[in-house]
Design an enzyme around this catalytic site. Structure first.
Site, PDB file in Angstrom:
ATOM      1  N   ASP A  36       0.859  -1.187   0.000  1.00  0.00           N
ATOM      2  CA  ASP A  36       0.000   0.000   0.000  1.00  0.00           C
ATOM      3  C   ASP A  36       0.908   1.254   0.000  1.00  0.00           C
ATOM      4  OD1 ASP A  36      -1.690   2.084   0.515  1.00  0.00           O
ATOM      5  OD2 ASP A  36      -2.574   1.205   2.332  1.00  0.00           O
ATOM      6  N   GLU A  88      29.959   6.111   5.380  1.00  0.00           N
ATOM      7  CA  GLU A  88      29.958   4.691   5.710  1.00  0.00           C
ATOM      8  C   GLU A  88      29.884   3.875   4.424  1.00  0.00           C
ATOM      9  OE1 GLU A  88      25.891   5.404   7.772  1.00  0.00           O
ATOM     10  OE2 GLU A  88      26.006   3.260   7.410  1.00  0.00           O
ATOM     11  N   CYS A 120      26.207   6.490  10.549  1.00  0.00           N
ATOM     12  CA  CYS A 120      25.667   7.819  10.194  1.00  0.00           C
ATOM     13  C   CYS A 120      26.214   8.932  11.089  1.00  0.00           C
ATOM     14  CB  CYS A 120      24.142   7.805  10.283  1.00  0.00           C
ATOM     15  SG  CYS A 120      23.410   6.560   9.239  1.00  0.00           S
ATOM     16  N   THR A 163      13.866   2.836   2.466  1.00  0.00           N
ATOM     17  CA  THR A 163      14.620   3.826   3.257  1.00  0.00           C
ATOM     18  C   THR A 163      16.035   4.009   2.699  1.00  0.00           C
ATOM     19  OG1 THR A 163      15.344   2.191   4.915  1.00  0.00           O
ATOM     20  CG2 THR A 163      13.287   3.346   5.356  1.00  0.00           C
ATOM     21  N   SER A 213      16.795  -1.350  15.540  1.00  0.00           N
ATOM     22  CA  SER A 213      17.582  -0.132  15.252  1.00  0.00           C
ATOM     23  C   SER A 213      16.806   1.123  15.671  1.00  0.00           C
ATOM     24  CB  SER A 213      17.991  -0.065  13.774  1.00  0.00           C
ATOM     25  OG  SER A 213      16.904   0.273  12.939  1.00  0.00           O
ATOM     26  N   HIS A 256      18.720  13.247  13.124  1.00  0.00           N
ATOM     27  CA  HIS A 256      19.140  12.306  12.080  1.00  0.00           C
ATOM     28  C   HIS A 256      17.850  11.700  11.515  1.00  0.00           C
ATOM     29  CE1 HIS A 256      20.868   9.071   9.890  1.00  0.00           C
ATOM     30  NE2 HIS A 256      20.366   8.139  10.683  1.00  0.00           N
ATOM     31  N   LYS A 268       9.053  12.868  19.887  1.00  0.00           N
ATOM     32  CA  LYS A 268       8.137  12.420  20.957  1.00  0.00           C
ATOM     33  C   LYS A 268       8.964  11.961  22.176  1.00  0.00           C
ATOM     34  CE  LYS A 268       4.665   8.781  20.965  1.00  0.00           C
ATOM     35  NZ  LYS A 268       5.422   7.641  21.149  1.00  0.00           N
ATOM     36  N   ASN A 309      17.200   8.422   2.815  1.00  0.00           N
ATOM     37  CA  ASN A 309      18.282   8.413   3.806  1.00  0.00           C
ATOM     38  C   ASN A 309      19.609   8.648   3.096  1.00  0.00           C
ATOM     39  OD1 ASN A 309      19.781   8.147   6.092  1.00  0.00           O
ATOM     40  ND2 ASN A 309      19.289   5.989   6.471  1.00  0.00           N
ATOM     41  N   SER A 342      24.556   4.166  13.812  1.00  0.00           N
ATOM     42  CA  SER A 342      24.335   2.800  14.310  1.00  0.00           C
ATOM     43  C   SER A 342      25.631   2.219  14.831  1.00  0.00           C
ATOM     44  CB  SER A 342      23.795   1.920  13.182  1.00  0.00           C
ATOM     45  OG  SER A 342      22.467   2.264  12.914  1.00  0.00           O
TER      46      SER A 342
HETATM   47  N1  CAA Z   1      -0.780   2.940   5.738  1.00  0.00           N
HETATM   48  C1  CAA Z   1      -0.178   3.816   6.587  1.00  0.00           C
HETATM   49  N2  CAA Z   1       0.806   3.432   7.448  1.00  0.00           N
HETATM   50  C2  CAA Z   1       1.202   2.143   7.423  1.00  0.00           C
HETATM   51  C3  CAA Z   1       0.626   1.198   6.560  1.00  0.00           C
HETATM   52  C4  CAA Z   1      -0.427   1.644   5.682  1.00  0.00           C
HETATM   53  N3  CAA Z   1      -0.993   0.807   4.825  1.00  0.00           N
HETATM   54  N4  CAA Z   1       1.230   0.008   6.763  1.00  0.00           N
HETATM   55  C5  CAA Z   1       2.166   0.204   7.735  1.00  0.00           C
HETATM   56  N5  CAA Z   1       2.142   1.484   8.139  1.00  0.00           N
HETATM   57  C6  CAA Z   1       2.985   2.140   9.136  1.00  0.00           C
HETATM   58  C7  CAA Z   1       3.265   1.265  10.348  1.00  0.00           C
HETATM   59  O1  CAA Z   1       2.226   1.375  11.309  1.00  0.00           O
HETATM   60  C8  CAA Z   1       4.571   1.861  10.823  1.00  0.00           C
HETATM   61  O2  CAA Z   1       4.353   3.063  11.524  1.00  0.00           O
HETATM   62  P1  CAA Z   1       4.736   3.167  13.087  1.00  0.00           P
HETATM   63  O3  CAA Z   1       6.216   2.884  13.188  1.00  0.00           O
HETATM   64  O4  CAA Z   1       4.409   4.567  13.425  1.00  0.00           O
HETATM   65  O5  CAA Z   1       3.907   2.139  13.779  1.00  0.00           O
HETATM   66  C9  CAA Z   1       5.297   2.245   9.528  1.00  0.00           C
HETATM   67  O6  CAA Z   1       4.267   2.309   8.539  1.00  0.00           O
HETATM   68  C10 CAA Z   1       6.318   1.216   9.087  1.00  0.00           C
HETATM   69  O7  CAA Z   1       5.681  -0.036   9.069  1.00  0.00           O
HETATM   70  P2  CAA Z   1       6.453  -1.316   9.594  1.00  0.00           P
HETATM   71  O8  CAA Z   1       7.091  -1.047  10.905  1.00  0.00           O
HETATM   72  O9  CAA Z   1       5.530  -2.489   9.501  1.00  0.00           O
HETATM   73  O10 CAA Z   1       7.550  -1.398   8.449  1.00  0.00           O
HETATM   74  P3  CAA Z   1       8.632  -2.488   8.172  1.00  0.00           P
HETATM   75  O11 CAA Z   1       8.753  -3.459   9.289  1.00  0.00           O
HETATM   76  O12 CAA Z   1       8.386  -3.054   6.818  1.00  0.00           O
HETATM   77  O13 CAA Z   1       9.993  -1.641   8.077  1.00  0.00           O
HETATM   78  C11 CAA Z   1      11.698  -0.233   8.975  1.00  0.00           C
HETATM   79  C12 CAA Z   1      10.218  -0.377   8.652  1.00  0.00           C
HETATM   80  C13 CAA Z   1      12.072  -1.149  10.140  1.00  0.00           C
HETATM   81  C14 CAA Z   1      11.996   1.215   9.333  1.00  0.00           C
HETATM   82  C15 CAA Z   1      12.529  -0.636   7.693  1.00  0.00           C
HETATM   83  O14 CAA Z   1      12.228   0.225   6.634  1.00  0.00           O
HETATM   84  C16 CAA Z   1      14.020  -0.650   7.924  1.00  0.00           C
HETATM   85  O15 CAA Z   1      14.574  -1.635   8.424  1.00  0.00           O
HETATM   86  N6  CAA Z   1      14.739   0.444   7.554  1.00  0.00           N
HETATM   87  C17 CAA Z   1      16.188   0.564   7.735  1.00  0.00           C
HETATM   88  C18 CAA Z   1      16.571   0.742   9.189  1.00  0.00           C
HETATM   89  C19 CAA Z   1      16.371   2.158   9.706  1.00  0.00           C
HETATM   90  O16 CAA Z   1      16.165   3.102   8.966  1.00  0.00           O
HETATM   91  N7  CAA Z   1      16.422   2.301  11.042  1.00  0.00           N
HETATM   92  C20 CAA Z   1      16.286   3.594  11.686  1.00  0.00           C
HETATM   93  C21 CAA Z   1      17.060   3.687  12.989  1.00  0.00           C
HETATM   94  S1  CAA Z   1      18.773   3.272  12.722  1.00  0.00           S
HETATM   95  C22 CAA Z   1      19.441   4.712  12.046  1.00  0.00           C
HETATM   96  O17 CAA Z   1      18.886   5.757  12.152  1.00  0.00           O
HETATM   97  C23 CAA Z   1      20.737   4.601  11.303  1.00  0.00           C
HETATM   98  C24 CAA Z   1      20.464   4.633   9.840  1.00  0.00           C
HETATM   99  O18 CAA Z   1      20.436   5.694   9.217  1.00  0.00           O
HETATM  100  C25 CAA Z   1      20.204   3.353   9.155  1.00  0.00           C
END
Ligand code: CAA
Length: 424
Positions: A36, A88, A120, A163, A213, A256, A268, A309, A342
């Site tokens: 979606d 990185e 990062c 991302t 993470s 970040h 938050k 990112n 990280s």
């Molecule tokens: N409509 C609207 N929102 C929706 C939706 C829909 N149909 N389906 C899901 N969502 C929302 C979820 O509720 C969730 O929001 P909340 O976190 O507010 O609850 C959001 O969309 C993401 O959904 P999921 O958590 O289910 O997504 P996912 O498990 O597929 O992956 C992620 C999300 C973990 C961020 C993934 O993209 C990822 O691993 N990214 C890389 C890691 C990263 O960026 N980490 C950040 C911290 S580490 C860091 O900052 C260092 C760095 O730069 C990497």
């Protein structure tokens, strides 16, 4: 803790960013992945994602950003005494990206030139080192060029794929800065060994424990902000029971931004720490936090939402958006900045706005030059990029990718990376 106040004013004298030529629309990516689109666009907050083609690497992006900051802010190249590239996604196990950049920008040989890696956090570590170098007086009136440059890649079809992103941000750190002056008497750090995100030597794509993470980021923010709060109390000699909420003094709070929604989660957390409560759904506090986010954080996330990112540059990309929006009424106001790498290391600090020089960032000009590509073209680019570092690879052909510089990677020949500058 002793009072760290110093007379010397140090901060950001110039800032500029550079992006690859191509981007994909997140709705197109979501449809191709049978997800979606609201998940990517609202759930993660990402609208577009920059894509680097094989002739655009960490070096060319860094040099492009460095060239822009030097030209836009009228920096004399001979006045740069320190060059640090934080990345990185380096291009060599030994040779630093900064050596290539130093040559491409025609900088003085009387210069320290280094690369820093800490996920990062690398470029922010560079900013801190440059600041301390200037505060120590050993800079001999010279300034530092610090560049954050990265190409964020996760596996195709993985949760991390939406991302990704690519780009570079260059900063001039100097005495008597024209844009932002750091409040060096207040500081907050945090470090802890965690396996939240990493990239083994044999991989181009990062590995990540995504949800873990996010928690590591939030723990690091809480830790770094606690230390910042303590240093603030010591330096301002405010009794704990009479102190104002420390974060309320900031006109803007920059984070970040691995994806836009992370900045909301971070903000938050910051408010929870200041307010000493947990913000629950459907409460007055949630309403207040949402409004606060909309006024102090979200206006400065527009570039991040359209670029994705860029790892070590993503905090500074948000800063580019902020500086582009500074008007005269904001001069001398304070902002907070939080960087997270990280692994992990984090830093929370604050700065005062010195002037409004927003026209120099040329945000719209850079964004309007980009070209949208299809998901098929994006996948073709990513597959080709896998081969771009191999010796004698033929994929780094600027004509094939329709690129004209200013800096291009032409492939590795006889085990030596070759670049070309197409400067007018
Ligand atoms: N409509 C609207 N929102 C929706 C939706 C829909 N149909 N389906 C899901 N969502 C929302 C979820 O509720 C969730 O929001 P909340 O976190 O507010 O609850 C959001 O969309 C993401 O959904 P999921 O958590 O289910 O997504 P996912 O498990 O597929 O992956 C992620 C999300 C973990 C961020 C993934 O993209 C990822 O691993 N990214 C890389 C890691 C990263 O960026 N980490 C950040 C911290 S580490 C860091 O900052 C260092 C760095 O730069 C990497």
């Amino acid at each position: 803790m002793e009072n760290l106040s110093v007379d010397r004013s140090v901060g950001i004298d110039g800032i500029a960013f550079e992006l690859p030529k191509y981007y994909v629309d997140m709705t197109d990516l979501a449809r191709a992945r049978k997800v979606d689109p609201a998940k990517y666009c609202n759930g993660l907050g990402q609208l577009e994602m920059s894509v680097a083609s094989p002739c655009e690497d960490t070096v060319t992006l860094a040099a492009g950003a460095g060239r822009r900051v030097i030209n836009s802010f009228g920096i004399n190249p001979d006045s740069i005494g320190l060059v640090i590239v934080g990345t990185e996604t380096s291009v060599d196990h030994s040779k630093p990206v900064s050596s290539f950049v130093h040559q491409m920008l025609g900088l003085s040989k009387e210069c320290r030139v280094i690369e820093i890696k800490h996920a990062c956090y690398g470029a922010l570590a560079g900013v801190s080192i440059a600041t301390d170098w200037i505060l120590s007086g050993r800079n001999q009136s010279k300034c530092a060029l610090v560049i954050a440059s990265d190409i964020a890649r996760y596996e195709l079809h993985s949760a991390g794929e939406p991302t990704q992103g690519a780009g570079a941000v260059a900063l001039i750190i100097s005495e008597n800065p024209r844009l932002l002056s750091f409040e060096t008497q207040f500081q907050g750090f945090y470090a802890k060994q965690v396996m939240d995100f990493w990239r083994p030597l044999y991989r181009k794509e990062a590995l990540v424990d995504g949800h873990f993470s996010i928690n590591c980021y939030l723990d690091a923010l809480a830790g770094a902000y606690s230390m910042y709060q303590r240093s603030f109390r010591k330096n301002n000699i405010i009794q704990a029971d009479k102190e104002e909420l420390i974060s309320s003094q900031f006109s803007a709070c920059l984070y970040h931004v691995p994806f836009v929604k992370m900045a909301w989660k971070g903000h938050k957390k910051l408010l929870e720490q200041d307010w000493n409560l947990v913000i629950e759904k459907d409460t007055n506090e949630m309403e207040q936090a949402t409004l606060d986010f909309q006024s102090r954080v979200s206006p400065y996330l527009k570039l991040n939402a359209r670029v994705g990112n860029i790892y070590t540059g993503s905090l500074f990309l948000s800063l580019c958006e902020f500086i582009s929006n500074v008007d005269h009424s904001m001069i001398d106001k304070k902002i907070s900045l939080f960087g997270y790498g990280s692994g992990c290391a984090a830093e929370f600090f604050s700065a005062r706005i010195v002037s409004s020089d927003q026209g120099k960032i040329k945000k719209e000009e850079i964004m309007n030059k980009r070209q949208k590509i299809s998901i098929d073209h994006y996948e073709e680019i990513l597959f080709a990029s896998q081969l771009g570092d191999a010796n004698d690879s033929t994929v780094c052909d600027p004509l094939k990718w329709n690129l004209d510089g200013p800096f291009l990677y032409l492939g590795t020949k006889n085990h030596i990376r070759t670049y070309e500058s197409f400067l007018e």
